[in-house]
Write a protein that holds these residues in place. Structure first.
Motif, mmCIF file in Angstrom:
data_model
loop_
_atom_site.group_PDB
_atom_site.id
_atom_site.type_symbol
_atom_site.label_atom_id
_atom_site.label_comp_id
_atom_site.label_asym_id
_atom_site.label_seq_id
_atom_site.Cartn_x
_atom_site.Cartn_y
_atom_site.Cartn_z
ATOM 1 N N GLN A 1 -20.671 -0.405 -5.020
ATOM 2 C CA GLN A 1 -20.674 -1.188 -3.790
ATOM 3 C C GLN A 1 -19.274 -1.653 -3.458
ATOM 4 N N VAL A 2 -19.065 -2.030 -2.215
ATOM 5 C CA VAL A 2 -17.780 -2.569 -1.766
ATOM 6 C C VAL A 2 -17.728 -4.049 -2.104
ATOM 7 N N VAL A 3 -16.662 -4.471 -2.823
ATOM 8 C CA VAL A 3 -16.560 -5.879 -3.216
ATOM 9 C C VAL A 3 -15.433 -6.608 -2.491
ATOM 10 N N LEU A 4 -14.475 -5.877 -1.933
ATOM 11 C CA LEU A 4 -13.457 -6.459 -1.063
ATOM 12 C C LEU A 4 -13.246 -5.488 0.095
ATOM 13 N N ASN A 5 -13.007 -6.030 1.280
ATOM 14 C CA ASN A 5 -12.874 -5.198 2.475
ATOM 15 C C ASN A 5 -11.803 -5.794 3.365
ATOM 16 N N ASP A 6 -10.818 -4.997 3.771
ATOM 17 C CA ASP A 6 -9.718 -5.488 4.596
ATOM 18 C C ASP A 6 -9.138 -4.300 5.354
ATOM 19 N N THR A 7 -7.995 -4.483 5.996
ATOM 20 C CA THR A 7 -7.328 -3.363 6.639
ATOM 21 C C THR A 7 -6.701 -2.459 5.581
ATOM 22 N N ARG A 8 -6.408 -1.229 5.955
ATOM 23 C CA ARG A 8 -5.882 -0.239 5.031
ATOM 24 C C ARG A 8 -4.630 -0.718 4.314
ATOM 25 N N ASP A 9 -3.637 -1.217 5.062
ATOM 26 C CA ASP A 9 -2.367 -1.587 4.442
ATOM 27 C C ASP A 9 -2.478 -2.850 3.594
ATOM 28 N N ARG A 10 -3.432 -3.711 3.875
ATOM 29 C CA ARG A 10 -3.565 -4.959 3.117
ATOM 30 C C ARG A 10 -4.408 -4.789 1.855
ATOM 31 N N LEU A 11 -5.160 -3.708 1.749
ATOM 32 C CA LEU A 11 -5.978 -3.447 0.568
ATOM 33 C C LEU A 11 -5.935 -1.937 0.350
ATOM 34 N N PHE A 12 -4.853 -1.485 -0.292
ATOM 35 C CA PHE A 12 -4.544 -0.066 -0.275
ATOM 36 C C PHE A 12 -5.038 0.666 -1.523
ATOM 37 N N GLU A 13 -4.437 0.399 -2.700
ATOM 38 C CA GLU A 13 -4.805 1.163 -3.894
ATOM 39 C C GLU A 13 -4.377 0.411 -5.164
ATOM 40 N N ALA A 14 -4.546 1.083 -6.326
ATOM 41 C CA ALA A 14 -4.007 0.617 -7.613
ATOM 42 C C ALA A 14 -4.524 -0.748 -8.026
ATOM 43 N N SER A 15 -5.845 -0.959 -7.957
ATOM 44 C CA SER A 15 -6.382 -2.242 -8.405
ATOM 45 C C SER A 15 -6.303 -2.356 -9.922
ATOM 46 N N MET A 16 -6.209 -3.584 -10.407
ATOM 47 C CA MET A 16 -6.260 -3.874 -11.848
ATOM 48 C C MET A 16 -6.952 -5.213 -12.016
ATOM 49 N N THR A 17 -7.808 -5.306 -13.035
ATOM 50 C CA THR A 17 -8.636 -6.495 -13.240
ATOM 51 C C THR A 17 -8.585 -6.890 -14.702
ATOM 52 N N TYR A 18 -8.470 -8.208 -14.984
ATOM 53 C CA TYR A 18 -8.325 -8.708 -16.348
ATOM 54 C C TYR A 18 -9.184 -9.954 -16.564
ATOM 55 N N LYS A 19 -9.534 -10.162 -17.806
ATOM 56 C CA LYS A 19 -10.131 -11.418 -18.247
ATOM 57 C C LYS A 19 -9.004 -12.368 -18.624
ATOM 58 N N VAL A 20 -9.088 -13.626 -18.179
ATOM 59 C CA VAL A 20 -8.079 -14.629 -18.519
ATOM 60 C C VAL A 20 -8.577 -15.395 -19.739
ATOM 61 N N ALA A 21 -7.882 -15.271 -20.860
ATOM 62 C CA ALA A 21 -8.328 -15.851 -22.129
ATOM 63 C C ALA A 21 -8.536 -17.357 -22.005
ATOM 64 N N GLY A 22 -9.679 -17.836 -22.484
ATOM 65 C CA GLY A 22 -9.952 -19.256 -22.555
ATOM 66 C C GLY A 22 -10.224 -19.943 -21.243
ATOM 67 N N ALA A 23 -10.265 -19.197 -20.134
ATOM 68 C CA ALA A 23 -10.383 -19.825 -18.825
ATOM 69 C C ALA A 23 -11.725 -19.594 -18.151
ATOM 70 N N GLY A 24 -12.566 -18.727 -18.720
ATOM 71 C CA GLY A 24 -13.824 -18.414 -18.063
ATOM 72 C C GLY A 24 -13.617 -17.789 -16.705
ATOM 73 N N ALA A 25 -12.561 -17.008 -16.570
ATOM 74 C CA ALA A 25 -12.208 -16.455 -15.267
ATOM 75 C C ALA A 25 -11.701 -15.029 -15.416
ATOM 76 N N TYR A 26 -11.816 -14.288 -14.330
ATOM 77 C CA TYR A 26 -11.223 -12.961 -14.205
ATOM 78 C C TYR A 26 -10.253 -12.983 -13.037
ATOM 79 N N VAL A 27 -9.257 -12.119 -13.095
ATOM 80 C CA VAL A 27 -8.300 -12.000 -12.005
ATOM 81 C C VAL A 27 -8.162 -10.529 -11.649
ATOM 82 N N THR A 28 -8.121 -10.229 -10.372
ATOM 83 C CA THR A 28 -7.914 -8.850 -9.922
ATOM 84 C C THR A 28 -6.749 -8.815 -8.954
#
Length: 384
Positions: A231-258
């Protein structure tokens, strides 16, 4: 990287999907002419004053090293893990012969420039179009996985990260192409595949050079089989959401960052979001040109600016397993690709990309997630 539409005869590929590559480079090329970047104030000085992230950059550390069988001009799309006392870096190679994969390793970043490249077409991965690797240790199986694109998403495995020729022959991740990533002509538009797992499921993120970030999933037990529910989880214009995503777990924070790469007027840059779960909604973190995760306006170059692009790369992780964990209590480091803006941008395949390392130069929204006594020296481990 490249869309799956381009996976034909690499040495003679036409590149319609990247016809707009000069969006972030043409102005810089025209402004700089033949002058060194350091002599052009509009290029050499950060232009944005509101960035909460600030970085310091090395010179290029990993360079193309052609041999008699590999005519390459660029190294790109790095994935980096630390294991057995060494950094292991996997990357795309590019040049007149097309696209491929290579590997290098070294104990400290000071050794990176002198480390030799091993071309992975000599391994079970074999020759042909291979690009945009992501490498991690999948602890439940005690095996290393490389996720990469060969048109559609592929994977290869090894039990020995120290032997670059031990990688297995590629296998497809999906049996059929999900409808959601098919373009109007019915052909797939997906690239830059990224896997991260939580305690019960593995999630595959990918982009499509079309303003969309996609996510699919499978159970931890079934990985690497069974991916679905894309499914699509983020949607924007082509240049503002282009390619090369990376996603990580933030240790001890109960959070993820992409983070997802975007195209700006002064080169490529990364926007960022956070979530409390991988299948949750994403909240903007530093997601604008004025306040990016990393871009030309918030990076300092003590040795002289060599690029305007902060493009496809990977953060240095706190571990190397499938959780893809980063430590907010130590300065972030980001191995990325960049290119001289004066390079001829009409031939994407032969743009002379290099790999450099960013180190966070002050506290930022991710370091603020640290829950323990933090290291106050922003350059700690920068040359580890």
């Amino acid at each position: 990287m490249l869309s799956s539409l381009l996976c034909v005869a690499p040495a003679t590929i036409a590149l319609p999907a990247h016809a707009q590559i000069r969006t972030g480079q043409a102005a810089a090329v025209e402004a700089s002419s033949a002058e060194p970047l350091s002599s052009v104030p509009t290029l050499a000085q950060p232009t944005e004053g509101n960035s909460r992230f600030q970085w310091s950059s090395t010179a290029p550390l990993i360079l193309p090293k052609p041999d008699a069988a590999h005519q390459l001009v660029a190294v790109k799309d790095p994935s980096v893990v630390y294991a057995n006392g060494k950094f292991h870096v996997f990357m795309t190679t590019a040049g007149p012969q097309g696209w491929g994969l290579a590997y290098t390793s070294f104990r400290t970043w000071r050794e990176a420039q002198g480390a030799r490249l091993t071309f992975l077409d000599r391994s079970g991965i074999g020759p042909g179009y291979r690009a945009a690797p992501q490498v991690f240790y999948f602890a439940p199986q005690k095996r290393w996985y490389m996720i990469f694109q060969g048109g559609d998403p592929l994977y290869s495995t090894t039990s020995n990260i120290d032997d670059p020729l031990s990688w297995s022959a590629p296998k497809p991740i999906f049996a059929t192409v999900p409808d959601v990533v098919k373009g109007d002509d019915g052909r797939p538009v997906w690239l830059d595949f990224w896997v991260i797992c939580d305690d019960s499921r593995c999630h595959l993120f990918n982009t499509g050079d079309n303003g969309r970030l996609y996510r699919s999933e499978t159970s931890l037990h079934d990985f690497p089989r069974g991916f679905g529910n894309m499914q699509v989880v983020l949607n924007d214009t082509r240049d503002r959401l282009f390619e090369a995503s990376m996603t990580y777990k933030v240790a001890g924070a109960g959070a993820y960052v992409t983070m997802v790469e975007a195209i700006g007027p002064k080169g490529r840059y990364f926007r960022s979001w956070t979530s409390d779960r991988l299948d949750g909604s994403w909240t903007p973190l530093a997601d604008s040109l004025a306040d990016p995760f990393a871009g030309s306006g918030n990076v300092d170059y003590p040795g002289g600016r060599w690029t305007l692009d902060i493009s496809h790369g990977e953060l240095i992780r706190a571990g190397n397993d499938q959780s893809l964990t980063i430590d907010p209590c130590n300065p972030l480091r980001f191995l990325h690709q960049g290119v001289d803006p004066r390079a001829d941008a009409s031939d994407y395949l032969n743009l002379p990309y290099r790999l450099g390392l960013l180190t966070a130069a002050r506290q930022n929204p991710i370091s603020a997630m640290c829950r323990t006594k933090r290291d106050t020296n922003p350059r700690t481990n920068a040359q580890r």
